[in-house]
Design a protein around this motif. Structure first.
Motif, PDB file in Angstrom:
ATOM      1  N   THR A 161       2.235  85.580   2.817  1.00  0.00           N
ATOM      2  CA  THR A 161       2.811  85.855   4.128  1.00  0.00           C
ATOM      3  C   THR A 161       1.760  85.561   5.188  1.00  0.00           C
ATOM      4  O   THR A 161       0.562  85.724   4.963  1.00  0.00           O
ATOM      5  CB  THR A 161       3.265  87.324   4.265  1.00  0.00           C
ATOM      6  N   ASP A 162       2.237  85.114   6.337  1.00  0.00           N
ATOM      7  CA  ASP A 162       1.348  84.785   7.448  1.00  0.00           C
ATOM      8  C   ASP A 162       2.018  85.247   8.740  1.00  0.00           C
ATOM      9  O   ASP A 162       3.006  84.665   9.180  1.00  0.00           O
ATOM     10  CB  ASP A 162       1.082  83.278   7.502  1.00  0.00           C
ATOM     11  N   GLU A 163       1.473  86.321   9.314  1.00  0.00           N
ATOM     12  CA  GLU A 163       2.008  86.865  10.558  1.00  0.00           C
ATOM     13  C   GLU A 163       1.051  86.684  11.725  1.00  0.00           C
ATOM     14  O   GLU A 163       1.113  87.414  12.699  1.00  0.00           O
ATOM     15  CB  GLU A 163       2.341  88.333  10.379  1.00  0.00           C
TER      16      GLU A 163
ATOM     17  N   GLY B 241       7.405  92.196   9.856  1.00  0.00           N
ATOM     18  CA  GLY B 241       7.471  93.520  10.456  1.00  0.00           C
ATOM     19  C   GLY B 241       8.889  94.018  10.621  1.00  0.00           C
ATOM     20  O   GLY B 241       9.163  95.221  10.538  1.00  0.00           O
ATOM     21  N   ARG B 242       9.836  93.088  10.843  1.00  0.00           N
ATOM     22  CA  ARG B 242      11.224  93.482  11.009  1.00  0.00           C
ATOM     23  C   ARG B 242      11.842  93.961   9.705  1.00  0.00           C
ATOM     24  O   ARG B 242      12.884  94.624   9.708  1.00  0.00           O
ATOM     25  CB  ARG B 242      12.032  92.309  11.563  1.00  0.00           C
ATOM     26  N   GLN B 243      11.223  93.611   8.594  1.00  0.00           N
ATOM     27  CA  GLN B 243      11.733  94.052   7.309  1.00  0.00           C
ATOM     28  C   GLN B 243      11.260  95.457   6.962  1.00  0.00           C
ATOM     29  O   GLN B 243      11.641  96.011   5.942  1.00  0.00           O
ATOM     30  CB  GLN B 243      11.313  93.064   6.208  1.00  0.00           C
ATOM     31  N   THR B 244      10.420  96.030   7.835  1.00  0.00           N
ATOM     32  CA  THR B 244       9.883  97.395   7.670  1.00  0.00           C
ATOM     33  C   THR B 244       9.284  97.607   6.289  1.00  0.00           C
ATOM     34  O   THR B 244       9.366  98.692   5.730  1.00  0.00           O
ATOM     35  CB  THR B 244      10.982  98.451   7.928  1.00  0.00           C
ATOM     36  N   LYS B 245       8.718  96.549   5.721  1.00  0.00           N
ATOM     37  CA  LYS B 245       8.073  96.654   4.424  1.00  0.00           C
ATOM     38  C   LYS B 245       6.734  95.931   4.467  1.00  0.00           C
ATOM     39  O   LYS B 245       6.611  94.878   5.095  1.00  0.00           O
ATOM     40  CB  LYS B 245       8.946  96.042   3.318  1.00  0.00           C
ATOM     41  N   HIS B 246       5.748  96.499   3.786  1.00  0.00           N
ATOM     42  CA  HIS B 246       4.447  95.841   3.698  1.00  0.00           C
ATOM     43  C   HIS B 246       4.579  94.624   2.787  1.00  0.00           C
ATOM     44  O   HIS B 246       5.353  94.636   1.821  1.00  0.00           O
ATOM     45  CB  HIS B 246       3.410  96.811   3.141  1.00  0.00           C
ATOM     46  N   PRO B 247       3.838  93.542   3.078  1.00  0.00           N
ATOM     47  CA  PRO B 247       3.916  92.356   2.214  1.00  0.00           C
ATOM     48  C   PRO B 247       3.665  92.657   0.744  1.00  0.00           C
ATOM     49  O   PRO B 247       4.276  92.016  -0.128  1.00  0.00           O
ATOM     50  CB  PRO B 247       2.825  91.447   2.794  1.00  0.00           C
TER      51      PRO B 247
ATOM     52  N   TYR C  73      11.251  82.335   7.832  1.00  0.00           N
ATOM     53  CA  TYR C  73      10.638  82.470   9.153  1.00  0.00           C
ATOM     54  C   TYR C  73      10.946  83.832   9.783  1.00  0.00           C
ATOM     55  O   TYR C  73      10.695  84.046  10.951  1.00  0.00           O
ATOM     56  CB  TYR C  73      11.128  81.348  10.070  1.00  0.00           C
ATOM     57  N   THR C  74      11.470  84.734   8.964  1.00  0.00           N
ATOM     58  CA  THR C  74      11.766  86.080   9.438  1.00  0.00           C
ATOM     59  C   THR C  74      10.471  86.872   9.581  1.00  0.00           C
ATOM     60  O   THR C  74       9.623  86.834   8.686  1.00  0.00           O
ATOM     61  CB  THR C  74      12.703  86.806   8.456  1.00  0.00           C
TER      62      THR C  74
ATOM     63  N   TYR D  44      -0.429  70.091  12.118  1.00  0.00           N
ATOM     64  CA  TYR D  44      -0.507  68.641  12.281  1.00  0.00           C
ATOM     65  C   TYR D  44       0.844  68.056  12.671  1.00  0.00           C
ATOM     66  O   TYR D  44       0.941  67.162  13.516  1.00  0.00           O
ATOM     67  CB  TYR D  44      -1.005  68.008  10.984  1.00  0.00           C
ATOM     68  N   TYR D  45       1.890  68.591  12.032  1.00  0.00           N
ATOM     69  CA  TYR D  45       3.245  68.116  12.338  1.00  0.00           C
ATOM     70  C   TYR D  45       3.875  68.866  13.510  1.00  0.00           C
ATOM     71  O   TYR D  45       5.030  68.623  13.846  1.00  0.00           O
ATOM     72  CB  TYR D  45       4.142  68.255  11.108  1.00  0.00           C
ATOM     73  N   ARG D  46       3.123  69.779  14.088  1.00  0.00           N
ATOM     74  CA  ARG D  46       3.619  70.587  15.202  1.00  0.00           C
ATOM     75  C   ARG D  46       4.902  71.311  14.845  1.00  0.00           C
ATOM     76  O   ARG D  46       5.878  71.349  15.599  1.00  0.00           O
ATOM     77  CB  ARG D  46       3.814  69.711  16.446  1.00  0.00           C
ATOM     78  N   GLU D  47       4.885  71.886  13.652  1.00  0.00           N
ATOM     79  CA  GLU D  47       6.010  72.662  13.160  1.00  0.00           C
ATOM     80  C   GLU D  47       5.578  74.122  13.018  1.00  0.00           C
ATOM     81  O   GLU D  47       4.408  74.409  12.757  1.00  0.00           O
ATOM     82  CB  GLU D  47       6.472  72.137  11.797  1.00  0.00           C
ATOM     83  N   PRO D  48       6.490  75.071  13.186  1.00  0.00           N
ATOM     84  CA  PRO D  48       6.127  76.486  13.022  1.00  0.00           C
ATOM     85  C   PRO D  48       5.745  76.795  11.581  1.00  0.00           C
ATOM     86  O   PRO D  48       6.346  76.261  10.642  1.00  0.00           O
ATOM     87  CB  PRO D  48       7.407  77.226  13.437  1.00  0.00           C
ATOM     88  N   VAL D  49       4.776  77.653  11.416  1.00  0.00           N
ATOM     89  CA  VAL D  49       4.323  78.047  10.085  1.00  0.00           C
ATOM     90  C   VAL D  49       5.248  79.141   9.549  1.00  0.00           C
ATOM     91  O   VAL D  49       5.524  80.118  10.247  1.00  0.00           O
ATOM     92  CB  VAL D  49       2.871  78.570  10.123  1.00  0.00           C
ATOM     93  N   PRO D  50       5.770  78.994   8.320  1.00  0.00           N
ATOM     94  CA  PRO D  50       6.628  80.047   7.760  1.00  0.00           C
ATOM     95  C   PRO D  50       5.892  81.378   7.684  1.00  0.00           C
ATOM     96  O   PRO D  50       4.690  81.422   7.420  1.00  0.00           O
ATOM     97  CB  PRO D  50       6.965  79.519   6.361  1.00  0.00           C
TER      98      PRO D  50
END
Length: 217
Positions: free
Chosen positions: A81-83, A174-180, A170-171, A144-150
């Motif tokens: 996960t990457d937030e 934090g909205r899932q209210t669960k730790h990774p 891409y959700t 590099y592709y200027r795309e959002p990171v999942p």
């Protein structure tokens, strides 16, 4: 005499930017060629090309997996996960038909496998560090592709088959209210249940085929 001095002064003024290394605002062909490798260029690719290049970037995240788990493990399951301000990475394996944690290779390895796998805390930390560094390459790929990171990436690495599968989300975590870490454990349980169900169906099918064989005259 005065005209010659005046011309000399003008010549010095014209050459001053070159002497100081200041560009006149128009780059030469040589300067353009030298700067080209460092320019930001977004390649024009098809969706298939993008997916292929993305999958190639994921290979970096699996670099240490074979050194850590092969040949005990058939598959590796990598969760990341990457937030932005919080990053998480972990993995588990399929070993001898079982879904196991990364410290359980020796407990579930095949009986004919004489190896003792290093699953020490230090080696596990090195494995996760390798995955994290590989995911940095993935992030660079998206940049590099200027795309959002999942925000969430799940990779299934078929170690023996040499193939990768990946799912992206891409959700916001934090909205899932669960730790990774909890999301990782939930995924492992889901794969374990799915694997057990698949194995049950396989064994049931084998039993039915065996029963049919017994009925033959």
């Amino acid at each position: 005499m005065r005209r010659g001095v005046f011309f000399h002064i003008l010549l010095c003024i014209a050459l001053l930017p070159l002497a100081l290394g200041v560009s006149s605002g128009r780059a030469s062909a040589e300067e353009t060629a030298m700067a080209a490798p460092y320019a930001i260029r977004v390649p024009k690719t098809t969706d298939e090309d993008f997916a292929e290049h993305r999958m190639a970037a994921y290979v970096d995240a699996t670099f240490m997996i074979p050194f850590y788990a092969y040949p005990a493990a058939d598959k590796a399951y990598i969760y990341c996960t990457d937030e932005g301000d919080r990053y998480y990475a972990d993995c588990f394996f399929e070993v001898n038909g079982k879904i196991v944690k990364k410290d359980q290779l020796n407990a579930y390895r095949r009986k004919d496998d004489p190896r003792i796998y290093d699953t020490s805390a230090e080696q596990q930390a090195a494995l996760l560090k390798s995955i994290a560094e590989g995911m940095q390459s993935v992030q660079s790929f998206y940049d590099y592709y200027r795309e959002p990171v999942p925000t969430e990436i799940r990779i299934i690495y078929d170690i023996k088959g040499g193939s990768l599968e990946a799912e992206h989300s891409y959700t916001e975590i934090g909205r899932q209210t669960k730790h990774p870490a909890l999301l990782f454990v939930n995924w492992m349980h889901d794969i374990r249940r799915e694997h057990a169900s698949t194995e049950y169906r396989r064994q049931a099918s084998a039993r039915r085929k065996g029963a049919n064989v017994l009925r033959l005259p």
